[in-house]
Design an enzyme around this catalytic site. Structure first.
Site, PDB file in Angstrom:
ATOM      1  N   GLU A 343     -34.845  58.099 -13.708  1.00 29.59           N
ATOM      2  CA  GLU A 343     -36.286  58.301 -13.689  1.00 29.59           C
ATOM      3  C   GLU A 343     -36.648  59.701 -14.162  1.00 29.59           C
ATOM      4  O   GLU A 343     -36.155  60.692 -13.609  1.00 29.59           O
ATOM      5  CB  GLU A 343     -36.847  58.135 -12.272  1.00 29.59           C
ATOM      6  N   CYS A 344     -37.499  59.802 -15.149  1.00 28.53           N
ATOM      7  CA  CYS A 344     -38.107  61.056 -15.574  1.00 28.53           C
ATOM      8  C   CYS A 344     -37.046  62.147 -15.800  1.00 28.53           C
ATOM      9  O   CYS A 344     -36.305  62.095 -16.769  1.00 28.53           O
ATOM     10  CB  CYS A 344     -39.182  61.487 -14.586  1.00 28.53           C
ATOM     11  N   GLY A 345     -36.940  63.120 -14.902  1.00 31.34           N
ATOM     12  CA  GLY A 345     -35.941  64.162 -15.077  1.00 31.34           C
ATOM     13  C   GLY A 345     -34.532  63.622 -15.149  1.00 31.34           C
ATOM     14  O   GLY A 345     -33.680  64.164 -15.859  1.00 31.34           O
TER      15      GLY A 345
END
Length: 473
Positions: A343-345
Site C-alpha cells: 500500500e502506498c509507501g
C-alpha cells in the site's frame, strides 16, 4: 455545556457487551485544518489521564499520524471513526465499548467541522457528541465571535460544548476574544502560541510522536497550560455526558479464512501507516502476524504472505536502498508465488527507483515492480476511495505526494464513493498486479470486506467472481 446530550438511534449495526453506556465525551473540531485540533485533543486527554482517569481517544476520518499523539496521551490504541469508510455500525460499537470502560472519551475531528462527506459534524450529530471548537485566533479579534457563532449555528441540532482560542498573543488578546462571543458561557479558554508544545509537521501531516524524544514533554506542557483554562478546570462530571447505545443486530463473526497462514508485516519508521483495526481483522480471520523492520536490518520472517503498509520510504530511501538482503528475500518470496500486498509507501519501496526532490540522487529500491517513483511538491492524491473486486468492495482512502511511471498496465482502478469504476480511467488509484504482487496507492480498510482481504493475502479458496487482480496471481 449541555450535560444531557445523548446519541440518537440510527441504523442497525453490531456490538457486544453492554446495551448502553454513558461517559463524558467531546468532539474536538475546528473551522479548518492546522488550527490545533490535535494539540487540544491530546492535551485534554493527557490532562485527565495523568490524573488517573480512564481516557479513550478516537480520530474522525482516515488518518495515521494524529492517532500517534492521541495514543501517547491516553496510553490506549486509537481507532478511526468514519461513517463511510468504517461504517456506522463499527463507529457505534467502538464508541459504546469505550464508554463502558472509560471516564472520558475524546474524538478528534478532521479538516474543518463541515468539510467532507461525511464530515466531523455528521459524526457529532449521529452520536450526540458535543463539539468543542478550536479556533486559531492569532490574527483576529472580533471576528472570532462571528466564526464561533457560525460554527455553532450553521447546522440545526448540532451538539455544542463551547469554543477555545488557540495561539493567543496575550491576556488582553484573550479578553478581546472572549468579549467577542455573543454568549460568554461558550468560552472555554485560550492557549498561547508556545514552542514547548508545538507539534511539528511535514508533507503528509504531523510528525509521529514516536519520532520525537520529547513527545511526552510536549503533551505535558500543553496539558499544564490547558489546566489553567475553564476547560481544564472542569472535572469529568462537569463535562457533557453522552449516552451511547448498541445497535439492534449482533455482529457476524468472521470466518477463519486465513487460518494457519503467517503474514509478515513491515513495521518501522518507513512503514508505519497501519490501522490497529486492520491488524484486528487479520487476527479475526485466523492469520498470525509476524512483524519485521527493514530499517533495523531484519530478515523477512518465514511467512505465507507479506504486507508492506504505507509510510515514509522517501525519508529513508538511502537506508532502504542498502537493504540488499531484504530485496533478495522479497524477490525469493515472490518467485515462490507467495502473495505480497503493498500500500502506498509499501508500493513505492517495490519499484526499481525512487527519485526525490530536484537535484537529489535517485535511489535504487527493491525492484519487484518495474519503473520509477518520483516525489513532487504538490499533492497527487487525496480522499476516500473504494476498490471493487468482483462483488466485494474494499473501502479506504488515498493521500500521497508522489507519482509512478511503470510499463505495467493497471488491472483496476479505485473510485470515489458512488462513482463508477473503470480500468483506464484517469480518476482513481491504479491497482497493479505483477506475479503474486498486488500494489496500489490505495490504503484499504480491511473490515469493509474480509473476503477480499483474505484473498489479497492468498486465501485461494475464497469464492470471488473472475477478476484480473486475482486471476493473474
Amino acid at each position: 455545556m449541555d450535560a444531557s446530550l445523548s446519541s440518537q438511534p440510527s441504523q442497525p449495526g453490531g456490538t457486544t457487551g453492554a446495551a448502553a453506556a454513558s461517559c463524558a465525551a467531546v468532539l474536538v473540531a475546528a473551522p479548518a485544518s492546522g488550527q490545533g485540533k490535535t494539540t487540544v485533543a491530546a492535551a485534554l486527554a493527557r490532562l485527565h489521564a495523568r490524573q488517573g482517569r480512564r481516557v479513550r481517544a478516537f480520530k474522525c476520518g482516515p488518518d495515521f499520524l494524529d492517532p500517534h499523539w492521541l495514543a501517547l496521551a491516553t496510553g490506549a490504541p486509537v481507532h478511526s471513526l468514519d461513517l463511510w469508510m468504517t461504517g456506522e455500525a463499527d463507529c457505534r460499537a467502538r464508541l459504546l465499548a469505550a464508554a463502558a470502560e472509560c471516564d472520558l472519551l475524546v474524538v478528534e475531528g478532521v479538516m474543518g467541522l463541515f468539510d467532507g462527506t461525511p464530515s466531523a459534524a455528521d459524526l457529532a450529530q449521529r452520536f450526540g457528541l458535543p463539539v468543542l471548537a478550536v479556533i486559531d485566533a492569532h490574527a483576529m479579534a472580533g471576528t472570532f465571535g462571528a466564526l464561533a457563532y457560525g460554527l455553532q449555528n450553521f447546522r440545526d441540532g448540532l451538539p455544542w460544548a463551547g469554543v477555545l482560542a488557540n495561539r493567543v498573543a496575550s491576556e488582553r488578546h484573550s479578553q478581546m476574544l472572549k468579549d467577542a462571543l455573543r454568549d460568554p458561557s461558550q468560552w472555554l479558554g485560550a492557549l498561547p502560541r508556545d514552542a514547548r508544545f508545538s507539534l511539528p509537521e511535514r508533507h503528509l501531516g504531523l510528525v509521529a510522536a514516536t519520532e520525537l524524544g520529547d513527545a511526552m514533554a510536549r503533551l505535558d506542557a500543553a496539558a499544564d497550560v490547558l489546566a489553567d483554562t475553564p476547560l481544564g478546570r472542569m472535572s469529568v462530571a462537569d463535562l457533557p455526558q453522552v449516552r451511547f447505545e448498541a445497535a439492534s443486530d449482533e455482529p457476524q463473526a468472521m470466518a477463519p479464512l486465513l487460518a494457519g497462514r503467517t503474514i509478515a508485516i513491515a513495521r518501522d519508521a518507513a512503514f508505519s501507516f497501519i490501522y490497529p483495526a486492520n491488524l484486528d481483522v487479520l487476527t479475526e480471520l485466523g492469520a498470525e502476524p509476524s512483524f519485521f523492520s527493514p530499517l533495523a536490518g531484519d530478515a523477512l520472517p518465514a511467512c505465507d504472505a507479506v504486507w508492506l503498509p504505507g509510510g515514509y520510504p522517501e525519508l529513508h530511501a538511502q537506508a532502504l536502498s542498502a537493504c540488499t538482503a531484504m530485496r533478495e528475500s522479497l524477490a525469493a518470496h515472490a518467485a515462490a508465488g507467495k502473495p505480497v500486498w503493498a500500500e502506498c509507501g509499501g508500493m513505492m519501496a517495490l519499484f526499481d527507483e525512487l527519485a526525490l526532490q530536484d537535484g537529489e540522487p535517485v535511489h535504487r529500491l527493491w525492484g519487484l515492480l518495474p519503473g520509477r517513483v518520483t516525489m513532487q511538491k504538490r499533492l497527487a492524491g487525496l480522499g476516500p476511495q473504494q476498490l471493487s473486486l468482483g462483488s466485494h468492495v474494499l473501502r479506504g482512502h488515498t493521500f500521497h505526494y508522489s507519482s509512478c511511471e511503470t510499463p505495467l498496465e493497471p488491472v483496476a482502478r479505485t473510485a470515489r464513493p458512488g462513482a463508477p469504476q473503470a480500468v483506464g480511467a484517469r480518476a482513481g488509484e491504479a491497482l497493479y498486479v505483477h506475479g503474486p504482487v498486488r500494489a496500489s496507492y490505495f490504503h484499504a480498510w480491511f473490515a469493509s470486506s474480509p473476503q477480499a482481504t483474505a484473498r489479497l493475502f492468498g486465501a485461494m479458496s475464497i469464492e470471488l467472481e473472475s477478476h484480473a487482480a486475482f486471476d493473474q496471481a
